[in-house]
Structure formats: structure tokens, C-alpha cells
Design a protein around this motif. Structure first.
Motif, PDB file in Angstrom:
ATOM      1  N   GLY A  46       5.625  -0.763   5.406  1.00  0.00           N
ATOM      2  CA  GLY A  46       4.455  -1.649   5.480  1.00  0.00           C
ATOM      3  C   GLY A  46       4.741  -2.976   5.065  1.00  0.00           C
ATOM      4  O   GLY A  46       5.654  -3.642   5.329  1.00  0.00           O
ATOM      5  N   LYS A  47       3.648  -3.704   4.322  1.00  0.00           N
ATOM      6  CA  LYS A  47       3.760  -4.957   3.819  1.00  0.00           C
ATOM      7  C   LYS A  47       4.713  -5.163   2.574  1.00  0.00           C
ATOM      8  O   LYS A  47       4.344  -4.301   1.713  1.00  0.00           O
ATOM      9  N   CYS A  48       5.465  -5.986   2.420  1.00  0.00           N
ATOM     10  CA  CYS A  48       6.293  -6.290   1.034  1.00  0.00           C
ATOM     11  C   CYS A  48       5.897  -7.143   0.394  1.00  0.00           C
ATOM     12  O   CYS A  48       5.627  -8.579   0.716  1.00  0.00           O
TER      13      CYS A  48
ATOM     14  N   ALA B  50       0.895  -1.237   0.111  1.00  0.00           N
ATOM     15  CA  ALA B  50      -0.113   0.015   0.067  1.00  0.00           C
ATOM     16  C   ALA B  50       0.906   1.255   0.144  1.00  0.00           C
ATOM     17  O   ALA B  50       0.849   1.958   1.046  1.00  0.00           O
ATOM     18  N   PRO B  51       1.672   1.494  -1.076  1.00  0.00           N
ATOM     19  CA  PRO B  51       2.758   2.407  -1.042  1.00  0.00           C
ATOM     20  C   PRO B  51       2.902   3.191   0.210  1.00  0.00           C
ATOM     21  O   PRO B  51       2.719   4.570  -0.157  1.00  0.00           O
ATOM     22  N   GLU B  52       3.564   2.753   0.965  1.00  0.00           N
ATOM     23  CA  GLU B  52       3.711   3.534   2.099  1.00  0.00           C
ATOM     24  C   GLU B  52       5.040   4.235   2.249  1.00  0.00           C
ATOM     25  O   GLU B  52       5.860   3.633   1.326  1.00  0.00           O
TER      26      GLU B  52
ATOM     27  N   PRO C 261      17.616  -5.888   0.654  1.00  0.00           N
ATOM     28  CA  PRO C 261      17.988  -7.158   0.221  1.00  0.00           C
ATOM     29  C   PRO C 261      16.991  -8.036  -0.215  1.00  0.00           C
ATOM     30  O   PRO C 261      16.882  -9.092  -0.888  1.00  0.00           O
ATOM     31  N   MET C 262      15.670  -7.495   0.143  1.00  0.00           N
ATOM     32  CA  MET C 262      14.314  -8.379  -0.085  1.00  0.00           C
ATOM     33  C   MET C 262      13.909  -8.115  -1.565  1.00  0.00           C
ATOM     34  O   MET C 262      13.222  -8.599  -2.243  1.00  0.00           O
ATOM     35  N   GLY C 263      14.291  -6.678  -2.014  1.00  0.00           N
ATOM     36  CA  GLY C 263      13.950  -6.037  -3.182  1.00  0.00           C
ATOM     37  C   GLY C 263      14.585  -6.293  -4.239  1.00  0.00           C
ATOM     38  O   GLY C 263      15.419  -7.347  -4.199  1.00  0.00           O
ATOM     39  N   ALA C 264      14.729  -5.522  -5.519  1.00  0.00           N
ATOM     40  CA  ALA C 264      15.631  -5.464  -6.405  1.00  0.00           C
ATOM     41  C   ALA C 264      16.358  -4.239  -6.192  1.00  0.00           C
ATOM     42  O   ALA C 264      16.287  -3.379  -5.761  1.00  0.00           O
TER      43      ALA C 264
ATOM     44  N   ASP D 260      -1.640 -13.121   2.522  1.00  0.00           N
ATOM     45  CA  ASP D 260      -1.318 -11.800   2.870  1.00  0.00           C
ATOM     46  C   ASP D 260       0.351 -11.764   2.626  1.00  0.00           C
ATOM     47  O   ASP D 260       1.003 -12.482   1.984  1.00  0.00           O
ATOM     48  N   TYR D 261       0.938 -10.685   2.890  1.00  0.00           N
ATOM     49  CA  TYR D 261       2.469 -10.424   2.933  1.00  0.00           C
ATOM     50  C   TYR D 261       3.037 -10.090   4.237  1.00  0.00           C
ATOM     51  O   TYR D 261       2.401  -9.683   5.126  1.00  0.00           O
ATOM     52  N   LEU D 262       4.111 -10.423   4.221  1.00  0.00           N
ATOM     53  CA  LEU D 262       4.950 -10.162   5.633  1.00  0.00           C
ATOM     54  C   LEU D 262       5.379  -8.560   5.676  1.00  0.00           C
ATOM     55  O   LEU D 262       5.563  -8.179   4.790  1.00  0.00           O
ATOM     56  N   PRO D 263       5.488  -7.975   6.716  1.00  0.00           N
ATOM     57  CA  PRO D 263       5.784  -6.866   6.954  1.00  0.00           C
ATOM     58  C   PRO D 263       7.201  -6.510   6.349  1.00  0.00           C
ATOM     59  O   PRO D 263       8.311  -7.478   6.511  1.00  0.00           O
TER      60      PRO D 263
END
Length: 160
Positions: free
Chosen positions: A61-63, A20-22, A107-110, A71-74
Motif C-alpha cells: 500500500g502506501k509507505c 493502512a497495515p496491508e 531499502p525504503m524502510g529500516a 499523502d504518501y507514495l505507494p
């Protein structure tokens, strides 16, 4: 660097993988000497050395990169590197200033998944601005005021 702003403490960042683009607020933790856009009180210049947990909440927020069932993890923001910084200046922390179009990697994203939504600088009228402005410019900003009739101390502005 034409017409680009330095990123300062308080800049707003956003991850493109936030559900949710936080946004979160950048905190400068690697230096205490170099300021922009104020009288050396609040807006430290951010550099490419500001890595790790350098956000105020350390979450967007959620990733989307961490699905968990329906759902997604924080998000747990941890910047591993910055790109697009200004390499022609080196600050006392051996860092190069971040620019408004710099991007960060998590590290989780690109690579370059975190962008700067707002560089953190503001346009404030200060005493220095009025002292260095000609009467003609001041008249354009404040029409109807006859500056030739005023004493010099009338133009002193307290931004506190």
C-alpha cells in the motif's frame, strides 16, 4: 528451531511502515525442489535467497517512509535481505529456510521492517495422518465411529 514453522509459498507478510497495515503474499522463486506441508505440489519452502521482488503484488500500500505533501507514495516492495533464517539446513539453491519469525529488510524502510504474519502452512488431515494414527487417537478425533468394524480403505482421504 524448537516449535517454529518453515515459511512456505503463500505466506502472508506485512511491513511496519505500511500506512493502512496491508499485507502481501510471498512467492518462492529461487527453488523448485523442497516442499513442506503438502504432497510436493504447492508449498515450496522459502529461503533467505528469496530477495528482490518476491511478493505477489510487490506492494504494502502506501509507505510512511515516502511522504508526498499530505499523502504518501505507494510502496514498491523489494526485499534486500532476510534475517532470522534457519542456518543449520541448506537447500539446493544454497539458501537457508525462512522461519515464522524471520524478518526482511526493504531499502525504503529500516532493517527487519517486514514481518511474517502467517507462515503459510495449514493443518490438513491427510491419508498419511490416518495411516500412522492409532485407533485410540482416531476415536478421539472421530468419536462414535467404531474403526474395528471398518475396512482399511474407509480411512483413505482425498485432499484434492
Amino acid at each position: 528451531m524448537a516449535e517454529k514453522h518453515y515459511v512456505v509459498q503463500g505466506a502472508t507478510c506485512q511491513c511496519k511502515f505500511s500506512v493502512a497495515p496491508e499485507t502481501d503474499i510471498l512467492q518462492v522463486k529461487t527453488q523448485t525442489k523442497h516442499y513442506a506441508n503438502d504432497e510436493g505440489e504447492e508449498k515450496l519452502i522459502a529461503s533467505h535467497k528469496d530477495i528482490g521482488q518476491t511478493m505477489k503484488k510487490n506492494t504494502f500500500g502506501k509507505c510512511k517512509k515516502q511522504p508526498s505533501g499530505s499523502d504518501y507514495l505507494p510502496c514498491q516492495t523489494k526485499i534486500t535481505k532476510w534475517s532470522g533464517f534457519y542456518d543449520k539446513i541448506t537447500l539446493s539453491n544454497k539458501g537457508n529456510p525462512l522461519l515464522e519469525d524471520s524478518k526482511a529488510t526493504c531499502p525504503m524502510g529500516a532493517p527487519d521492517c517486514i514481518i511474517i504474519k502467517d507462515h503459510g502452512q495449514t493443518a490438513d488431515l491427510s491419508k498419511k495422518n490416518t495411516e500412522s494414527s492409532s485407533p485410540e487417537v482416531l476415536y478421539e478425533i472421530l468419536p462414535g465411529v467404531n474403526f474395528s468394524e471398518l475396512e482399511d480403505n474407509v480411512l483413505m482421504i482425498n485432499n484434492k
